[in-house]
Motif scaffolding. Structure first.
Motif, PDB file in Angstrom:
ATOM      1  N   ILE A   1       0.910  -1.185   0.000  1.00 51.35           N
ATOM      2  CA  ILE A   1       0.035   0.013  -0.127  1.00 51.35           C
ATOM      3  C   ILE A   1       0.851   1.142  -0.117  1.00 51.35           C
ATOM      4  O   ILE A   1       1.428   1.869   1.097  1.00 51.35           O
ATOM      5  CB  ILE A   1      -1.135  -0.138   1.283  1.00 51.35           C
ATOM      6  CG1 ILE A   1      -1.534  -1.249   1.116  1.00 51.35           C
ATOM      7  CG2 ILE A   1      -2.078   1.142   1.126  1.00 51.35           C
ATOM      8  CD1 ILE A   1      -2.566  -1.817   0.195  1.00 51.35           C
TER       9      ILE A   1
ATOM     10  N   LEU B   1      -4.728   3.444   2.456  1.00 52.35           N
ATOM     11  CA  LEU B   1      -5.244   2.599   1.086  1.00 52.35           C
ATOM     12  C   LEU B   1      -5.741   3.743   0.205  1.00 52.35           C
ATOM     13  O   LEU B   1      -5.398   3.835  -1.204  1.00 52.35           O
ATOM     14  CB  LEU B   1      -6.249   1.756   1.401  1.00 52.35           C
ATOM     15  CG  LEU B   1      -6.713   0.705   0.170  1.00 52.35           C
ATOM     16  CD1 LEU B   1      -5.446   0.173  -0.422  1.00 52.35           C
ATOM     17  CD2 LEU B   1      -7.856  -0.175   0.708  1.00 52.35           C
TER      18      LEU B   1
ATOM     19  N   LEU C   1      -4.453   4.364  -3.747  1.00 52.19           N
ATOM     20  CA  LEU C   1      -5.387   4.111  -4.840  1.00 52.19           C
ATOM     21  C   LEU C   1      -5.519   5.339  -5.693  1.00 52.19           C
ATOM     22  O   LEU C   1      -5.608   5.147  -6.795  1.00 52.19           O
ATOM     23  CB  LEU C   1      -6.642   3.389  -4.405  1.00 52.19           C
ATOM     24  CG  LEU C   1      -6.794   2.210  -3.819  1.00 52.19           C
ATOM     25  CD1 LEU C   1      -7.885   1.655  -3.098  1.00 52.19           C
ATOM     26  CD2 LEU C   1      -6.182   1.232  -4.796  1.00 52.19           C
TER      27      LEU C   1
ATOM     28  N   GLU D   1      -4.244  -1.408  -6.725  1.00 53.69           N
ATOM     29  CA  GLU D   1      -5.812  -2.005  -6.920  1.00 53.69           C
ATOM     30  C   GLU D   1      -5.702  -3.294  -6.791  1.00 53.69           C
ATOM     31  O   GLU D   1      -6.631  -4.084  -6.308  1.00 53.69           O
ATOM     32  CB  GLU D   1      -6.260  -1.523  -8.287  1.00 53.69           C
ATOM     33  CG  GLU D   1      -7.840  -1.980  -8.397  1.00 53.69           C
ATOM     34  CD  GLU D   1      -8.714  -1.945  -7.397  1.00 53.69           C
ATOM     35  OE1 GLU D   1      -9.389  -2.342  -6.993  1.00 53.69           O
ATOM     36  OE2 GLU D   1      -8.657  -0.415  -6.681  1.00 53.69           O
TER      37      GLU D   1
ATOM     38  N   ARG E   1      -5.202  -5.004  -3.364  1.00 55.25           N
ATOM     39  CA  ARG E   1      -5.850  -4.373  -2.315  1.00 55.25           C
ATOM     40  C   ARG E   1      -6.429  -5.263  -1.225  1.00 55.25           C
ATOM     41  O   ARG E   1      -6.992  -6.342  -1.556  1.00 55.25           O
ATOM     42  CB  ARG E   1      -6.718  -3.353  -2.661  1.00 55.25           C
ATOM     43  CG  ARG E   1      -7.942  -4.012  -3.116  1.00 55.25           C
ATOM     44  CD  ARG E   1      -9.140  -3.190  -3.886  1.00 55.25           C
ATOM     45  NE  ARG E   1      -9.577  -2.062  -2.811  1.00 55.25           N
ATOM     46  CZ  ARG E   1     -10.145  -0.753  -3.118  1.00 55.25           C
ATOM     47  NH1 ARG E   1     -10.409  -0.756  -4.406  1.00 55.25           N
ATOM     48  NH2 ARG E   1     -10.672  -0.303  -2.255  1.00 55.25           N
TER      49      ARG E   1
END
Length: 180
Positions: A12, A66, A70, A79, A82
């Protein structure tokens, strides 16, 4: 057989650091292996634990980290891997997934005696996490096609060190004997 958890390390990420241009090509190459491991673990009911730097954002939580990743310029890399609603998330401040985190406690609570490591960076956080897992007597597996590096030569040396000095099993994400 020892119960295993999949540890997804530092994926992340907004890639807003000075060596990101060296890391990103390897991340893109390792992404299929990482997604294969995550999907395999989820199908098999294996605990998936994301262990991630917080990038100095001490007031944020995993949803904020996150969202930043993203919505950043490299969201396409984040993505596919995730976390889902069942994934666990541990924030770390330094290289090792174990250093001053509740990861060991979490693994023991879930009955895991082994870990499979994937993510980044092979010659840094993956290596140090494997060492800390070894000294805590966890069985270690590293999927070589599911870890990303900055320096290929150091990554190769790190994988050899994990295998030789930490009794890690180094294999691929497609290995049918992978403990997931």
């Amino acid at each position: 057989m020892t119960r295993t958890a999949l540890i997804v390390t530092d994926m992340i990420n907004t890639y807003e650091h000075e060596d990101a241009h060296l890391l990103l090509p390897s991340v893109r190459e390792a992404l299929p292996g990482m997604t294969r491991l995550i999907e395999r673990a989820r199908r098999g009911g294996v605990e998936v634990i994301y262990v991630n730097d917080n990038f100095g954002r001490w007031r944020s939580h995993h949803d904020e980290l996150l969202a930043a990743a993203l919505h950043g310029p490299y969201g396409d890399v984040v993505e596919p891997i995730r976390p889902d609603d069942d994934s666990l998330f541990v924030v770390k401040a330094r290289h090792s997934a174990f250093y001053q985190t509740p990861l060991e406690y979490l693994l023991r609570e879930h009955g895991a005696g082994g870990i499979v490591l994937c993510g980044q960076v092979t010659e840094q956080c993956i290596l140090y996490s494997a060492l800390d897992a070894h000294i805590r007597h966890f069985d270690i597996t590293v999927a070589r096609d599911a870890v990303a590096h900055i320096h290929p030569d150091l990554a190769d040396a790190a994988l050899r060190m994990m295998e030789r000095n930490m009794s890690a099993r180094v294999c691929t994400s497609a290995d049918p004997d992978l403990p997931l």
